[in-house]
Write an enzyme that holds these catalytic residues in place. Structure first.
Site, PDB file in Angstrom:
ATOM      1  N   ARG A   1      10.279  -9.456   4.756  1.00  0.00           N
ATOM      2  CA  ARG A   1      10.368  -8.987   6.144  1.00  0.00           C
ATOM      3  C   ARG A   1      11.397  -9.815   6.883  1.00  0.00           C
ATOM      4  NH1 ARG A   1       4.046  -7.912   7.847  1.00  0.00           N
ATOM      5  NH2 ARG A   1       3.538  -6.729   5.963  1.00  0.00           N
TER       6      ARG A   1
ATOM      7  N   ASN B   1      -5.825  -9.933   6.867  1.00  0.00           N
ATOM      8  CA  ASN B   1      -6.467  -8.896   7.666  1.00  0.00           C
ATOM      9  C   ASN B   1      -7.128  -7.879   6.755  1.00  0.00           C
ATOM     10  OD1 ASN B   1      -4.406  -7.308   6.705  1.00  0.00           O
ATOM     11  ND2 ASN B   1      -3.253  -7.360   8.614  1.00  0.00           N
TER      12      ASN B   1
ATOM     13  N   GLU C   1      -3.141 -15.928  11.925  1.00  0.00           N
ATOM     14  CA  GLU C   1      -3.725 -14.804  11.185  1.00  0.00           C
ATOM     15  C   GLU C   1      -3.375 -15.027   9.719  1.00  0.00           C
ATOM     16  OE1 GLU C   1      -2.130 -10.806  11.998  1.00  0.00           O
ATOM     17  OE2 GLU C   1      -2.504 -10.387   9.882  1.00  0.00           O
TER      18      GLU C   1
ATOM     19  N   GLU D   1      12.088 -11.591   9.685  1.00  0.00           N
ATOM     20  CA  GLU D   1      11.296 -12.110  10.810  1.00  0.00           C
ATOM     21  C   GLU D   1      12.170 -12.689  11.912  1.00  0.00           C
ATOM     22  OE1 GLU D   1       8.152 -11.767  11.404  1.00  0.00           O
ATOM     23  OE2 GLU D   1       7.121 -11.458   9.503  1.00  0.00           O
TER      24      GLU D   1
ATOM     25  N   ARG E   1       5.316 -18.297   8.369  1.00  0.00           N
ATOM     26  CA  ARG E   1       6.023 -17.084   8.805  1.00  0.00           C
ATOM     27  C   ARG E   1       7.402 -17.099   8.187  1.00  0.00           C
ATOM     28  NH1 ARG E   1       5.177 -13.003  12.009  1.00  0.00           N
ATOM     29  NH2 ARG E   1       3.408 -13.985  13.028  1.00  0.00           N
TER      30      ARG E   1
ATOM     31  N   CYS F   1      -6.904  -0.943   3.552  1.00  0.00           N
ATOM     32  CA  CYS F   1      -6.279  -1.999   2.755  1.00  0.00           C
ATOM     33  C   CYS F   1      -6.515  -3.346   3.424  1.00  0.00           C
ATOM     34  CB  CYS F   1      -4.785  -1.739   2.594  1.00  0.00           C
ATOM     35  SG  CYS F   1      -3.893  -1.741   4.148  1.00  0.00           S
TER      36      CYS F   1
ATOM     37  N   CYS G   1       0.778  -1.245   0.000  1.00  0.00           N
ATOM     38  CA  CYS G   1       0.000   0.000   0.000  1.00  0.00           C
ATOM     39  C   CYS G   1       0.815   1.304   0.000  1.00  0.00           C
ATOM     40  CB  CYS G   1      -1.057  -0.005   1.093  1.00  0.00           C
ATOM     41  SG  CYS G   1      -0.410  -0.137   2.756  1.00  0.00           S
TER      42      CYS G   1
ATOM     43  N   ARG H   1      -0.114 -17.943   3.762  1.00  0.00           N
ATOM     44  CA  ARG H   1      -0.945 -18.182   4.955  1.00  0.00           C
ATOM     45  C   ARG H   1      -2.266 -18.856   4.592  1.00  0.00           C
ATOM     46  NH1 ARG H   1       0.527 -14.092   9.480  1.00  0.00           N
ATOM     47  NH2 ARG H   1       2.778 -14.374   9.406  1.00  0.00           N
TER      48      ARG H   1
ATOM     49  N   GLU I   1      -2.605  -7.291  -2.263  1.00  0.00           N
ATOM     50  CA  GLU I   1      -3.093  -6.235  -1.381  1.00  0.00           C
ATOM     51  C   GLU I   1      -4.090  -5.334  -2.081  1.00  0.00           C
ATOM     52  OE1 GLU I   1      -0.363  -4.040   1.068  1.00  0.00           O
ATOM     53  OE2 GLU I   1      -1.991  -2.760   1.777  1.00  0.00           O
TER      54      GLU I   1
ATOM     55  N   ASP J   1      -8.604  -9.041  12.036  1.00  0.00           N
ATOM     56  CA  ASP J   1      -7.765 -10.180  11.672  1.00  0.00           C
ATOM     57  C   ASP J   1      -8.651 -11.371  11.340  1.00  0.00           C
ATOM     58  OD1 ASP J   1      -5.339  -8.949  11.936  1.00  0.00           O
ATOM     59  OD2 ASP J   1      -4.747  -9.996  13.777  1.00  0.00           O
TER      60      ASP J   1
HETATM   61  P1  ATP Z   1       1.870 -11.083  12.058  1.00  0.00           P
HETATM   62  O1  ATP Z   1       1.223 -10.439  13.251  1.00  0.00           O
HETATM   63  O2  ATP Z   1       1.489 -12.511  11.855  1.00  0.00           O
HETATM   64  O3  ATP Z   1       3.341 -10.811  11.993  1.00  0.00           O
HETATM   65  P2  ATP Z   1       1.384  -8.787  10.556  1.00  0.00           P
HETATM   66  O4  ATP Z   1       0.409  -8.089  11.423  1.00  0.00           O
HETATM   67  O5  ATP Z   1       2.805  -8.396  10.590  1.00  0.00           O
HETATM   68  O6  ATP Z   1       1.254 -10.349  10.790  1.00  0.00           O
HETATM   69  P3  ATP Z   1       0.448  -7.474   8.239  1.00  0.00           P
HETATM   70  O7  ATP Z   1       1.552  -6.529   8.135  1.00  0.00           O
HETATM   71  O8  ATP Z   1      -0.829  -6.963   8.741  1.00  0.00           O
HETATM   72  O9  ATP Z   1       0.857  -8.753   9.078  1.00  0.00           O
HETATM   73  O10 ATP Z   1       0.284  -8.207   6.823  1.00  0.00           O
HETATM   74  C1  ATP Z   1      -0.927  -8.711   6.372  1.00  0.00           C
HETATM   75  C2  ATP Z   1      -0.858 -10.145   5.932  1.00  0.00           C
HETATM   76  O11 ATP Z   1       0.399 -10.470   5.345  1.00  0.00           O
HETATM   77  C3  ATP Z   1      -1.004 -11.122   7.076  1.00  0.00           C
HETATM   78  O12 ATP Z   1      -2.341 -11.297   7.405  1.00  0.00           O
HETATM   79  C4  ATP Z   1      -0.412 -12.366   6.453  1.00  0.00           C
HETATM   80  O13 ATP Z   1      -1.341 -12.963   5.589  1.00  0.00           O
HETATM   81  C5  ATP Z   1       0.720 -11.819   5.620  1.00  0.00           C
HETATM   82  N1  ATP Z   1       2.003 -11.895   6.327  1.00  0.00           N
HETATM   83  C6  ATP Z   1       2.540 -11.001   7.167  1.00  0.00           C
HETATM   84  N2  ATP Z   1       3.747 -11.401   7.615  1.00  0.00           N
HETATM   85  C7  ATP Z   1       3.980 -12.599   7.017  1.00  0.00           C
HETATM   86  C8  ATP Z   1       5.066 -13.526   7.068  1.00  0.00           C
HETATM   87  N3  ATP Z   1       6.146 -13.293   7.786  1.00  0.00           N
HETATM   88  N4  ATP Z   1       4.976 -14.654   6.339  1.00  0.00           N
HETATM   89  C9  ATP Z   1       3.885 -14.893   5.577  1.00  0.00           C
HETATM   90  N5  ATP Z   1       2.839 -14.063   5.489  1.00  0.00           N
HETATM   91  C10 ATP Z   1       2.870 -12.920   6.196  1.00  0.00           C
HETATM   92 ZN    ZN Z   2      -1.613  -1.946   3.545  1.00  0.00          ZN
HETATM   93 MG    MG Z   3       4.486  -9.192  11.558  1.00  0.00          MG
END
Ligand code: ATP
Ligand code: ZN
Ligand code: MG
Length: 496
Positions: A328, A430, A427, A330, A339, A455, A298, A462, A347, A409
């Site tokens: 990311r 979202n 999750e 992680e 994850r 968004c 976004c 996931r 998106e 979520d």
């Molecule tokens: P989480 O709390 O699980 O770390 P997030 O709040 O960081 O998620 P958002 O930034 O809101 O996630 O991203 C939206 C979507 O992107 C999530 O609902 C998920 O489907 C996906 N997503 C986010 N982080 C990851 C990841 N590390 N691996 C796979 N999918 C991811």
């Molecule tokens: Zn967004």
């Molecule tokens: Mg996260």
């Protein structure tokens, strides 16, 4: 709040001759700032420096110092041909109180912070006019408050409130699909941390998920595709706030300083001789990062609308991006395909009036419900949670306000993690309405309407993980609705 300082105006030459004039002037100056709670408590002349002490209980003392510049400059200019060359604060102390006592030490850049009970004493020295004019002081006060609030917030769980829950679905197995896919040779741990290589079997499932998201959710609601770049310049994340909150999750991109072959000769020579990557030479050849790899799509979509006025007929804007891959860092949180450090998200982004977005949210939820209930037959639920923009900014949320702006979520039960009640659900996507915050920072205007935006993050890994964790890897067990999109896994590659 009480603020006190010793500041100085540097004059074009010695001010000794103007002593009398200043003496006369001070009561007038004091009158001009007294209603703002500020007062000149003392002054002295030190060659070409006019030093002045200000104490204030309302206006910040440094603001008084800046305000008095002009009347002082005028008075001294007219009579004595003295001009103010520089304004600065030599010594500054701010005292203010906190809502709660801190639980640990608080420190911030540029200042010495001492806290006794709830009383904060923040001291700064040698501040330039630029520093004073740029609102750094107020941001520093805010930062101290934020750090103390965070100490209290730490360890508290994120806000979570159940909104809706599906019926229980029959349990088919309780294995971790990633482990099982590894055994079957459908997957391989990627060549770098937190990445996967998806062989045709899994790739086909993820593609089917993408097809479902497009055909069952986005297209029926009139969403149109946009394509953006993978690299996000850091100033965009400065605007969205990502650099304040998650700089440690970004993969940064460095450009080579030059692409000339001869400039890289030391590097290529080393590769030819040692057959190793000469890592130490990167410092010399790479620029500091000016961008990072996409974290979510976004921000660049908002950037593409920056400073534009949207025609009424285009509202609500409904676009989606599905090609930029999210990265990311992680770190310790990585697990399975759910994850990861690199993932595939679609998106959708929507911009329109508040009521248009509220209606669209209901329609999106309805289409998503259709997918998760009728096609994937998941056991899932929706929860109202700390909005992503607040959790990413470390802000506290306790469910206050009407449920208009904020994040929902979508979570799925993962049988391999344990029973429904006690295990952590995943999750898998979202959906948020973020109000005016991005509209404002990117200065996006409506022809007539006041705009809001939002968004939704559809994570394909996931969706896949949730589906397989409940429905197994055997297409025999898959619901009919999904089998219409993918009836059997492709043959893939057989390894000997
Ligand atoms: P989480 O709390 O699980 O770390 P997030 O709040 O960081 O998620 P958002 O930034 O809101 O996630 O991203 C939206 C979507 O992107 C999530 O609902 C998920 O489907 C996906 N997503 C986010 N982080 C990851 C990841 N590390 N691996 C796979 N999918 C991811
Ligand atoms: Zn967004
Ligand atoms: Mg996260």
């Amino acid at each position: 709040m009480k603020t006190e300082l010793w500041g100085s105006y540097k004059l074009s030459s010695s001010a000794e001759c103007a002593k009398k004039e200043i003496e006369k002037l001070v009561p007038d100056l004091n009158q001009s700032i007294s209603s703002l709670g500020a007062e000149i408590k003392g002054w002295k002349i030190d060659k070409n420096l006019l030093r002045i002490r200000i104490i204030s209980t309302r206006l910040r003392a440094h603001e008084a110092l800046l305000r008095l510049r002009s009347p002082i400059g005028k008075a001294l200019g007219k009579e004595y041909h003295l001009g103010i060359r520089e304004t600065r604060v030599d010594d500054y102390t701010l005292t203010f109180s906190l809502e709660k006592e801190p639980l640990g030490v608080v420190s911030i850049p540029f200042a010495n912070v001492q806290i006794k009970g709830k009383e904060v004493r923040m001291s700064l020295k040698q501040l330039s006019r630029e520093f004073l004019e740029k609102n750094y002081i107020d941001r520093m006060i805010k930062l101290v408050r934020e750090k103390v609030a965070k100490q209290h917030y730490k360890g508290k769980k994120e806000y979570w409130e159940l909104m809706w829950q599906s019926k229980q679905k029959s349990e088919r197995w309780n294995k971790d699909p990633t482990e099982e896919m590894l055994k079957l040779g459908w997957l391989k741990q990627g060549p770098t941390k937190g990445k996967w290589f998806f062989y045709p079997q899994v790739a086909s499932i993820m593609s089917a998920m993408e097809k479902i998201a497009l055909e069952e959710v986005l297209e029926p609601l009139g969403f149109e595709e946009v394509i953006e770049s993978h690299h996000v310049p850091l100033d965009i994340w400065l605007k969205t706030g990502h650099l304040k909150s998650i700089p440690g999750e970004i993969y940064y991109v460095s450009e080579p300083l030059t692409r000339k072959e001869q400039d890289w000769e030391d590097f290529t020579d080393m590769v030819k001789i040692t057959h190793k990557v000469p890592e130490e030479l990167f410092k010399k050849h790479l620029d500091t990062p000016k961008s990072g790899v996409c974290y979510a799509q976004c921000p660049i979509i908002y950037w593409s609308l920056q400073n534009r006025t949207i025609a009424e007929e285009s509202l609500p804007i409904r676009v989606f991006e599905k090609r930029a891959v999210s990265n990311r860092y992680e770190s310790g949180g990585r697990h399975g395909i759910e994850r990861v450090d690199e993932f595939h998200r679609i998106e959708p982004v929507y911009i329109g009036t508040k009521s248009q977005l509220l209606e669209l949210r209901e329609r999106l939820i309805e289409r998503y419900r259709h997918v998760f209930e009728d096609l994937l037959e998941l056991e899932w639920r929706r929860a109202w949670v700390t909005p992503f923009y607040m959790s990413q900014a470390g802000e506290v949320y306790e469910g206050e306000g009407e449920k208009v702006e904020g994040t929902i979520d979508f979570e799925a039960w993962m049988p391999y993690r344990g029973d429904r009640e006690n295990s952590e659900w995943l999750e898998f996507q979202n959906l948020s309405i973020v109000g005016e915050r991005y509209i404002k920072v990117f200065n996006i205007k409506g022809q007539k309407s006041r705009l809001w935006s939002g968004c939704s993050g559809i994570g394909l890994e996931r969706w896949t993980a949730a589906f397989l964790a409940q429905k197994t890897l055997d297409p025999e067990n898959w619901p009919e609705g999904f089998k219409e999109c993918l009836s059997k896994a492709p043959r893939g590659i057989k390894f000997l």
